[in-house]
Each structure stands twice: as structure tokens, then as C-alpha cells.
Design a protein around this motif. Structure first.
Motif, PDB file in Angstrom:
ATOM      1  N   GLU A 160      -8.998  -0.722  -4.702  1.00 31.80           N
ATOM      2  CA  GLU A 160      -8.786   0.461  -3.857  1.00 31.80           C
ATOM      3  C   GLU A 160      -7.674   0.162  -2.848  1.00 31.80           C
ATOM      4  O   GLU A 160      -7.547  -0.968  -2.373  1.00 31.80           O
ATOM      5  CB  GLU A 160     -10.059   0.817  -3.099  1.00 31.80           C
ATOM      6  CG  GLU A 160     -11.259   1.104  -3.981  1.00 31.80           C
ATOM      7  CD  GLU A 160     -11.199   2.460  -4.638  1.00 31.80           C
ATOM      8  OE1 GLU A 160     -10.583   3.377  -4.064  1.00 31.80           O
ATOM      9  OE2 GLU A 160     -11.769   2.608  -5.724  1.00 31.80           O
TER      10      GLU A 160
ATOM     11  N   LYS B  42       0.522  -1.793   8.360  1.00 29.97           N
ATOM     12  CA  LYS B  42       0.672  -1.163   7.053  1.00 29.97           C
ATOM     13  C   LYS B  42       1.980  -1.659   6.428  1.00 29.97           C
ATOM     14  O   LYS B  42       3.011  -1.686   7.107  1.00 29.97           O
ATOM     15  CB  LYS B  42       0.700   0.361   7.209  1.00 29.97           C
ATOM     16  CG  LYS B  42       0.613   1.092   5.903  1.00 29.97           C
ATOM     17  CD  LYS B  42       0.452   2.587   6.135  1.00 29.97           C
ATOM     18  CE  LYS B  42       0.292   3.285   4.798  1.00 29.97           C
ATOM     19  NZ  LYS B  42       0.098   4.720   4.966  1.00 29.97           N
TER      20      LYS B  42
ATOM     21  N   HIS C 232      -5.605   0.598   3.021  1.00 32.81           N
ATOM     22  CA  HIS C 232      -5.419   1.483   4.178  1.00 32.81           C
ATOM     23  C   HIS C 232      -6.095   2.847   4.017  1.00 32.81           C
ATOM     24  O   HIS C 232      -6.125   3.626   4.958  1.00 32.81           O
ATOM     25  CB  HIS C 232      -3.921   1.650   4.482  1.00 32.81           C
ATOM     26  CG  HIS C 232      -3.368   0.481   5.226  1.00 32.81           C
ATOM     27  ND1 HIS C 232      -2.964  -0.673   4.597  1.00 32.81           N
ATOM     28  CD2 HIS C 232      -3.199   0.275   6.548  1.00 32.81           C
ATOM     29  CE1 HIS C 232      -2.555  -1.530   5.501  1.00 32.81           C
ATOM     30  NE2 HIS C 232      -2.677  -0.987   6.690  1.00 32.81           N
ATOM     31  N   GLN C 233      -6.631   3.130   2.840  1.00 33.62           N
ATOM     32  CA  GLN C 233      -7.328   4.393   2.632  1.00 33.62           C
ATOM     33  C   GLN C 233      -8.850   4.226   2.696  1.00 33.62           C
ATOM     34  O   GLN C 233      -9.575   5.208   2.631  1.00 33.62           O
ATOM     35  CB  GLN C 233      -6.922   5.002   1.287  1.00 33.62           C
ATOM     36  CG  GLN C 233      -5.465   5.403   1.248  1.00 33.62           C
ATOM     37  CD  GLN C 233      -5.036   5.915  -0.116  1.00 33.62           C
ATOM     38  OE1 GLN C 233      -5.785   5.875  -1.089  1.00 33.62           O
ATOM     39  NE2 GLN C 233      -3.796   6.383  -0.184  1.00 33.62           N
TER      40      GLN C 233
END
Length: 180
Positions: free
Chosen positions: A35, A24, A38-39
Motif C-alpha cells: 500500500e 513525502k 502516505h495514503q
């Protein structure tokens, strides 16, 4: 094809690992189709993006074909598998990497170059829209380097985005349209 070049320790692999969601970012975000990467659910990311990093320590107890089939996991669910599509994707990936005749060989029996080609077949079998490759020509002899880079160039004709880190500036100049 976008090439990332620089000396050892410059951050090429770290950048690719951040783009691949392996690490990350400490600041900012990586976007995939607008988007935050990491989500997003892992399976969704794996359908769109494949990452082939530096060779890892330890070799799984698999054959080349079994490894390539691992690239199909994002496209399968417990209730839904498309065996024909999976077989077709794996056969194509093994053919693209010139591994058809070796498909039943154990990974532990392979040279470094053959191992690199087997892992590349896994990424190709995944059929991603984006392919991130960290030094994809490492350990490959000259003929296989050109074969792989020719294949990557052809994939872009089918809408696949390719990002590679490279040390060979000559090959980078030949095969990459953009260089970072």
C-alpha cells in the motif's frame, strides 16, 4: 538488519525519513505491505513502523517511563486500552535499554546517551514490525552501543525488520546482513 552507510550529507537520514512518512518523496512512492505509505492512516502506520530519528531540540517535560508509554498510543483508543499489555511492553522496553532504575527520572536530567536510550525505549514499546533508526549508536558509550546492536539483532529473530543508518563501518560489518 539492513545498514545504510555514507558520508554526511549523502541522504541517509532523508531516506529514513521518507521510509518513515516524515517527508513525502518528491518522486515515486514508498510502499508498506503493498500500500502507498502516505495514503495509509497514521495509526495503522504507527502500529507497524517506528522511527527514531536524530535527537530533537527541546526536551519534553516527562519522565523516562512517561516517554516510553507514548509508544503505546497507536495501540490504544479512547474506549479501549489494555493497561496490562501497555505496562508489559513499557517494562520490557525499559529493561531492554537498561533504564528500569531510572524510569522516574526526568528527561531534562539525562545525558545525551541516556536520552538516546530513553527515546529508543519509546520506539521499542511501540512494538513495531519495522524499526527505522537514524544513527542509533550516536552518543552511546561502547558498552551501550554493543547492547543496543545485540538487542536489534535479537529482534530480527522475532520477525522485526531493522533499518539503521550508521557511520561506524566496523559495527555495520558486524551487525548488518545487508548494506546500502
Amino acid at each position: 538488519v539492513t545498514g545504510i552507510v555514507g558520508p554526511n550529507g549523502a541522504g541517509k537520514s532523508t531516506l529514513l525519513r521518507a521510509l518513515a512518512r516524515v517527508i513525502k518523496p518528491q518522486r515515486g512512492v514508498v510502499l508498506l505491505d503493498g500500500e502507498v505509505l502516505h495514503q495509509l492512516p497514521g495509526r495503522l502506520v504507527a502500529k507497524k513502523l517506528a522511527f527514531l530519528g536524530q535527537p530533537l531540540e527541546g526536551v519534553p517535560d516527562l519522565t523516562i517511563e512517561e516517554l516510553a508509554y507514548r509508544g503505546r498510543f497507536p495501540h490504544q483508543t479512547m474506549l479501549r486500552r489494555d493497561a496490562a499489555a501497555d505496562r508489559e511492553a513499557v517494562d520490557w522496553a525499559l529493561g531492554a535499554m537498561n533504564l528500569e532504575s531510572m524510569r522516574h527520572r526526568a528527561l531534562k536530567q539525562l545525558s545525551h546517551g541516556e536520552m538516546r536510550r530513553a527515546w529508543t525505549a519509546l520506539a521499542l514499546a511501540q512494538q513495531p514490525d519495522i524499526l527505522l533508526l537514524d544513527e542509533p549508536t550516536a552518543f552511546l558509550d561502547m558498552a551501550h552501543q554493543f547492547e543496543l546492536l545485540d538487542l536489534l539483532s535479537k529482534l530480527t529473530e522475532h520477525g522485526v525488520t531493522i533499518v539503521v543508518s550508521m557511520h561506524d563501518l566496523w559495527l555495520t560489518a558486524i551487525y548488518c546482513q545487508r548494506v546500502i
